[in-house]
Design a protein around this motif. Structure first.
Motif, PDB file in Angstrom:
ATOM      1  N   GLY A  48       0.889  -1.290   0.091  1.00  0.00           N
ATOM      2  CA  GLY A  48       0.113  -0.178  -0.052  1.00  0.00           C
ATOM      3  C   GLY A  48       0.946   1.232   0.129  1.00  0.00           C
ATOM      4  N   LEU A  49       1.974   1.434   0.797  1.00  0.00           N
ATOM      5  CA  LEU A  49       2.883   2.633   0.704  1.00  0.00           C
ATOM      6  C   LEU A  49       3.295   2.500  -0.756  1.00  0.00           C
ATOM      7  CD1 LEU A  49       4.857   1.986   3.994  1.00  0.00           C
ATOM      8  CD2 LEU A  49       3.330   3.620   3.795  1.00  0.00           C
ATOM      9  N   GLY A  50       3.790   1.414  -1.384  1.00  0.00           N
ATOM     10  CA  GLY A  50       4.365   1.426  -2.788  1.00  0.00           C
ATOM     11  C   GLY A  50       3.370   2.047  -3.498  1.00  0.00           C
ATOM     12  N   PHE A  51       2.082   1.633  -3.509  1.00  0.00           N
ATOM     13  CA  PHE A  51       1.147   2.262  -4.433  1.00  0.00           C
ATOM     14  C   PHE A  51       0.846   3.773  -4.307  1.00  0.00           C
ATOM     15  CE2 PHE A  51      -0.706  -2.260  -4.814  1.00  0.00           C
ATOM     16  CZ  PHE A  51      -0.493  -2.202  -6.161  1.00  0.00           C
ATOM     17  N   THR A  69     -13.562  13.906   3.231  1.00  0.00           N
ATOM     18  CA  THR A  69     -14.100  13.233   4.431  1.00  0.00           C
ATOM     19  C   THR A  69     -14.222  11.647   4.238  1.00  0.00           C
ATOM     20  OG1 THR A  69     -16.467  13.588   3.597  1.00  0.00           O
ATOM     21  CG2 THR A  69     -15.393  15.213   4.965  1.00  0.00           C
ATOM     22  N   LEU A  70     -14.158  11.303   2.927  1.00  0.00           N
ATOM     23  CA  LEU A  70     -14.093   9.804   2.752  1.00  0.00           C
ATOM     24  C   LEU A  70     -12.934   9.236   3.082  1.00  0.00           C
ATOM     25  CD1 LEU A  70     -15.710   9.469  -0.713  1.00  0.00           C
ATOM     26  CD2 LEU A  70     -16.808   9.146   1.423  1.00  0.00           C
ATOM     27  N   GLY A  71     -11.650  10.055   3.166  1.00  0.00           N
ATOM     28  CA  GLY A  71     -10.463   9.593   3.532  1.00  0.00           C
ATOM     29  C   GLY A  71     -10.365   9.480   5.132  1.00  0.00           C
ATOM     30  N   VAL A  72     -11.075  10.527   5.938  1.00  0.00           N
ATOM     31  CA  VAL A  72     -11.258  10.191   7.114  1.00  0.00           C
ATOM     32  C   VAL A  72     -11.938   8.992   7.793  1.00  0.00           C
ATOM     33  CG1 VAL A  72     -11.996  11.310   9.506  1.00  0.00           C
ATOM     34  CG2 VAL A  72     -10.817  12.618   7.716  1.00  0.00           C
ATOM     35  N   ALA A  73     -13.175   8.703   6.962  1.00  0.00           N
ATOM     36  CA  ALA A  73     -13.911   7.533   7.239  1.00  0.00           C
ATOM     37  C   ALA A  73     -13.084   6.290   6.947  1.00  0.00           C
ATOM     38  CB  ALA A  73     -15.358   7.782   6.542  1.00  0.00           C
ATOM     39  N   GLY A  74     -12.421   6.373   5.922  1.00  0.00           N
ATOM     40  CA  GLY A  74     -11.626   5.165   5.621  1.00  0.00           C
ATOM     41  C   GLY A  74     -10.668   4.904   6.638  1.00  0.00           C
ATOM     42  N   LEU A  75     -10.035   6.014   6.904  1.00  0.00           N
ATOM     43  CA  LEU A  75      -8.937   5.920   8.068  1.00  0.00           C
ATOM     44  C   LEU A  75      -9.342   5.434   9.342  1.00  0.00           C
ATOM     45  CD1 LEU A  75      -6.115   6.537   9.237  1.00  0.00           C
ATOM     46  CD2 LEU A  75      -6.880   8.778   9.590  1.00  0.00           C
ATOM     47  N   LYS A  94      -8.799 -11.778   6.064  1.00  0.00           N
ATOM     48  CA  LYS A  94      -8.699 -11.132   4.714  1.00  0.00           C
ATOM     49  C   LYS A  94      -9.047  -9.697   4.994  1.00  0.00           C
ATOM     50  CE  LYS A  94      -9.174 -14.413   1.228  1.00  0.00           C
ATOM     51  NZ  LYS A  94     -10.260 -14.983   0.018  1.00  0.00           N
ATOM     52  N   PRO A  95     -10.235  -9.341   6.120  1.00  0.00           N
ATOM     53  CA  PRO A  95     -10.528  -8.027   6.265  1.00  0.00           C
ATOM     54  C   PRO A  95      -9.322  -7.118   6.611  1.00  0.00           C
ATOM     55  CG  PRO A  95     -12.232  -9.415   6.833  1.00  0.00           C
ATOM     56  CD  PRO A  95     -11.118 -10.329   6.793  1.00  0.00           C
ATOM     57  N   ALA A  96      -8.516  -7.742   7.713  1.00  0.00           N
ATOM     58  CA  ALA A  96      -7.307  -7.060   8.138  1.00  0.00           C
ATOM     59  C   ALA A  96      -6.206  -6.938   6.984  1.00  0.00           C
ATOM     60  CB  ALA A  96      -6.514  -7.790   9.503  1.00  0.00           C
ATOM     61  N   PHE A  97      -6.199  -7.876   6.023  1.00  0.00           N
ATOM     62  CA  PHE A  97      -5.254  -7.858   4.974  1.00  0.00           C
ATOM     63  C   PHE A  97      -5.532  -6.660   3.934  1.00  0.00           C
ATOM     64  CE2 PHE A  97      -3.854  -8.824   0.707  1.00  0.00           C
ATOM     65  CZ  PHE A  97      -2.640  -9.356   0.771  1.00  0.00           C
ATOM     66  N   PHE A  98      -6.720  -6.561   3.649  1.00  0.00           N
ATOM     67  CA  PHE A  98      -7.225  -5.567   2.698  1.00  0.00           C
ATOM     68  C   PHE A  98      -6.897  -4.095   3.295  1.00  0.00           C
ATOM     69  CE2 PHE A  98      -8.645  -9.033   0.260  1.00  0.00           C
ATOM     70  CZ  PHE A  98      -7.979  -9.051  -0.717  1.00  0.00           C
ATOM     71  N   ALA A  99      -7.451  -3.891   4.722  1.00  0.00           N
ATOM     72  CA  ALA A  99      -7.447  -2.779   5.667  1.00  0.00           C
ATOM     73  C   ALA A  99      -6.005  -2.388   5.607  1.00  0.00           C
ATOM     74  CB  ALA A  99      -8.098  -2.960   6.697  1.00  0.00           C
ATOM     75  N   LEU A 101      -3.831  -2.931   3.452  1.00  0.00           N
ATOM     76  CA  LEU A 101      -3.375  -2.471   1.974  1.00  0.00           C
ATOM     77  C   LEU A 101      -3.988  -1.230   1.725  1.00  0.00           C
ATOM     78  CD1 LEU A 101      -2.276  -2.961  -0.720  1.00  0.00           C
ATOM     79  CD2 LEU A 101      -4.495  -4.081  -1.450  1.00  0.00           C
ATOM     80  N   LEU A 102      -4.908  -0.808   2.206  1.00  0.00           N
ATOM     81  CA  LEU A 102      -5.560   0.546   2.083  1.00  0.00           C
ATOM     82  C   LEU A 102      -5.075   1.548   3.073  1.00  0.00           C
ATOM     83  CD1 LEU A 102      -9.145  -0.641   0.991  1.00  0.00           C
ATOM     84  CD2 LEU A 102      -7.164   0.218  -0.534  1.00  0.00           C
ATOM     85  N   LEU A 103      -4.626   0.988   4.129  1.00  0.00           N
ATOM     86  CA  LEU A 103      -4.407   2.066   5.114  1.00  0.00           C
ATOM     87  C   LEU A 103      -3.346   3.287   4.887  1.00  0.00           C
ATOM     88  CD1 LEU A 103      -4.822   2.755   8.328  1.00  0.00           C
ATOM     89  CD2 LEU A 103      -3.143   0.907   8.901  1.00  0.00           C
ATOM     90  N   PRO A 104      -2.225   3.030   4.134  1.00  0.00           N
ATOM     91  CA  PRO A 104      -1.498   4.038   3.846  1.00  0.00           C
ATOM     92  C   PRO A 104      -2.022   5.202   3.067  1.00  0.00           C
ATOM     93  CG  PRO A 104      -0.308   2.053   3.518  1.00  0.00           C
ATOM     94  CD  PRO A 104      -1.705   1.622   3.738  1.00  0.00           C
ATOM     95  N   MET A 105      -2.896   4.766   2.117  1.00  0.00           N
ATOM     96  CA  MET A 105      -3.691   5.705   1.343  1.00  0.00           C
ATOM     97  C   MET A 105      -4.589   6.569   2.488  1.00  0.00           C
ATOM     98  SD  MET A 105      -6.592   5.358  -1.510  1.00  0.00           S
ATOM     99  CE  MET A 105      -7.630   4.388  -0.735  1.00  0.00           C
TER     100      MET A 105
END
Length: 137
Positions: A48-51, A69-75, A94-99, A101-105
């Protein structure tokens, strides 16, 4: 700092390779799943950091200006998923895996918009307080 198309595409390929390895490590089962699951989640976070430096990161940067504000909700959602699935459950599925992945963004885009969202929440609380004081009269 502006990167050309070539370096961004190269970073995309590297991040995709890390993500592929992370997915394979995370999917492995057997007696080493206690080690492979967390390792896969950590590798997904690194992917995710690389992306962020790739074409995807540039596209998401433009999107962040539109829906910050979607960024804050996603965070909040990503941190909650990783904390519950890994911290409380002890097994990052899997939920933790994909979370992860998206966490750096969401860290980048959510933290940038956090002051604006805090102001919105504060003014919402102020409106509730004003309405409650009117009801008491």
């Amino acid at each position: 700092m502006e990167f050309g198309f070539g370096p961004r595409f190269g970073a995309f390929v590297i991040a995709a390779a890390i993500l592929f390895v992370a997915l394979r490590v995370h999917k492995s089962s057997g007696k080493h799943s206690r080690i492979s699951k967390p390792t896969g989640v950590i590798l997904a976070f690194i992917a995710g950091l690389g992306f962020l430096t790739t074409i995807v990161g540039a596209w998401m940067g433009q999107l962040a200006g539109f829906g910050g504000t979607l960024g804050v909700a996603g965070l909040i959602a990503c941190i909650g998923i990783v904390a519950v699935d890994w911290g409380l459950d002890g097994r990052p599925d899997k939920p933790a895996f994909f979370a992860a992945l998206l966490l750096p963004m969401f860290i980048v885009f959510g933290m940038a918009q956090f002051p604006a969202v805090a102001d919105q929440i504060g003014s919402g609380g102020q409106q509730v307080t004003e309405q409650m004081s009117r009801v008491g009269r």
